[in-house]
Design a protein around this motif. Structure first.
Motif, PDB file in Angstrom:
ATOM      1  N   TYR A   1     -15.765  -2.054   1.340  1.00 52.49           N
ATOM      2  CA  TYR A   1     -15.501  -0.870   2.171  1.00 52.49           C
ATOM      3  C   TYR A   1     -14.107  -0.321   1.894  1.00 52.49           C
ATOM      4  O   TYR A   1     -13.907   0.885   1.733  1.00 52.49           O
ATOM      5  N   HIS A   2     -13.112  -1.187   1.837  1.00 49.37           N
ATOM      6  CA  HIS A   2     -11.739  -0.746   1.651  1.00 49.37           C
ATOM      7  C   HIS A   2     -11.433  -0.422   0.189  1.00 49.37           C
ATOM      8  O   HIS A   2     -10.490   0.315  -0.095  1.00 49.37           O
TER       9      HIS A   2
ATOM     10  N   SER B   1       0.835  -1.200   0.000  1.00 48.63           N
ATOM     11  CA  SER B   1       0.000   0.000   0.000  1.00 48.63           C
ATOM     12  C   SER B   1       0.869   1.248   0.000  1.00 48.63           C
ATOM     13  O   SER B   1       1.898   1.312   0.677  1.00 48.63           O
TER      14      SER B   1
ATOM     15  N   ASN C   1     -16.793  -4.165   7.541  1.00 51.08           N
ATOM     16  CA  ASN C   1     -15.360  -4.135   7.243  1.00 51.08           C
ATOM     17  C   ASN C   1     -14.979  -5.224   6.234  1.00 51.08           C
ATOM     18  O   ASN C   1     -14.220  -6.141   6.530  1.00 51.08           O
TER      19      ASN C   1
ATOM     20  N   GLN D   1      -4.095  -7.545   2.947  1.00 50.90           N
ATOM     21  CA  GLN D   1      -5.387  -6.860   3.002  1.00 50.90           C
ATOM     22  C   GLN D   1      -6.477  -7.700   2.354  1.00 50.90           C
ATOM     23  O   GLN D   1      -7.599  -7.778   2.865  1.00 50.90           O
TER      24      GLN D   1
ATOM     25  N   ASP E   1     -12.310   3.146   0.063  1.00 54.41           N
ATOM     26  CA  ASP E   1     -11.290   3.907   0.767  1.00 54.41           C
ATOM     27  C   ASP E   1     -10.023   4.048  -0.070  1.00 54.41           C
ATOM     28  O   ASP E   1      -9.409   5.119  -0.118  1.00 54.41           O
TER      29      ASP E   1
END
Length: 366
Positions: free
Chosen positions: A316-317, A117, A312, A128, A320
């Motif tokens: 969701y990510h 990341s 979560n 992740q 983001d």
């Protein structure tokens, strides 16, 4: 007078055997229906991954710009101070040639390395994905299976009683549920039943499990994860039930008019046996291919729902990572989405070829 031997008529088996022995008729892997589908799927995966790589970088802004804007808004730093902090924190070179980045990305994919990341140095994309994808598969997959089972059962029941009050009520309700987007249902449930009526604690259902519950195969943990995933699962069932019901009802009505059903009734078979072995089995076959394709969209269809319920999962990510322009994370999530859709379509093709061998037979030798 000499007798001449008369050869028996050729039924075609000898000609086919001779054709197989001819040098020009050798079997090649590409002639196999499965091999053709796998090859096309691999090419599609490469093209989509490459296209997404460039499209992500053509979006306005980059990870450095997004991080600088976040520091300026949250900490009140000047642009120069935020830029200096971004250069010291982010492992990203905005001036690196695009072709070099692309070749490095392909090299990492070949090694199974999806990178780290940008906004969270030291956090690998694989870690992740392995952390968040299972939660999305659990919630959306369970919702999909429940909606499929309920839609199939209701479709068969209503098809046998078509034209009556039950048919009109269930069909209209299913059409309404299917027409409203899933994120609208999510916001209605959260605002109306959570905030206005107070039927559940809005803050308590956030996340995938409670902080004080120890993960494991215990009744406490299993009940806790169902408590947190209950609302997303409910939304997926509400929005998917209508499509399965309408399709199954239409398929069942069509099968009921087939000649083999009429013959089965004339033979005096019981209604339950006709419904299960003749009607239900033939009517549900087209839906299995659709189910395989729907599984491919399990991961991708959860972004807005997981943001609304603060679940979560990978959706969701993904959102983001999009706002932060975290290129490696976006590429990893898109790779998972693409791979799941392509594999699901491949499984659907194989399933259809098994159900109807004419599909694969028509493709052989082309």
């Amino acid at each position: 007078m000499a007798l001449t031997e008369v050869a028996p008529p050729d039924t075609g088996a000898g000609q086919r055997a001779q054709a197989r022995r001819r040098p020009g008729r050798r079997w090649w892997p590409w002639r196999s229906y499965l091999a053709r589908r796998v090859g096309k799927s691999a090419i599609t995966l490469y093209l989509v991954v490459s296209l997404s790589f460039f499209l992500i970088r053509f979006m306005p802004g980059n990870p450095a710009d997004a991080y600088i804007a976040q520091l300026m808004s949250s900490q009140g730093l000047s642009y120069a101070d935020a830029a200096n902090q971004a250069r010291s924190v982010l492992a990203f070179d905005p001036d690196a040639p695009l072709v070099q980045q692309y070749l490095q990305y392909l090299g990492g994919l070949a090694r199974g390395d999806l990178g780290e990341s940008i906004t969270s140095p030291g956090t690998t994309v694989v870690s992740q994905l392995t952390t968040f994808v299972p939660w999305t598969l659990f919630s959306v997959g369970l919702g999909l299976l429940l909606s499929f089972a309920l839609g199939v059962a209701a479709g068969v029941l209503v098809a046998y009683r078509r034209g009556g009050l039950l048919d009109h009520v269930v069909t209209n309700v299913s059409s309404f549920l299917h027409a409203v987007p899933n994120y609208v249902w999510a916001m209605l449930i959260l605002v109306v039943f959570g905030v206005q009526f107070g039927w559940f604690d809005v803050t308590a259902v956030r996340g995938t499990h409670s902080a004080g519950v120890e993960p494991g195969f215990t009744p406490e943990f299993i009940g806790d994860i169902f408590f947190h995933a209950g609302l997303p699962i409910l939304v997926y069932v509400l929005t998917s039930f209508g499509g399965w019901f309408l399709t199954m009802k239409s398929s069942t009505v069509q099968v009921l008019d087939e000649d083999f059903v009429t013959v089965a009734r004339a033979r005096g078979l019981t209604g339950a046996r006709i419904g299960v072995h003749y009607v239900g089995r033939n009517a549900v076959l087209p839906l299995f291919a659709q189910l395989a394709v729907s599984v491919g969209f399990v991961v991708g269809g959860s972004t807005l729902i997981e943001r609304i319920f603060q679940y979560n999962g990978v959706g969701y990510h993904l959102f983001d990572a999009l706002t932060k322009r975290d290129y490696p994370m976006l590429q990893g999530f898109i790779l998972v989405l693409t791979f799941s859709v392509i594999v699901a379509n491949l499984l659907a093709d194989v399933l259809l070829s098994r159900i109807d061998p004419r599909i694969s037979a028509g493709q052989e030798g082309r």
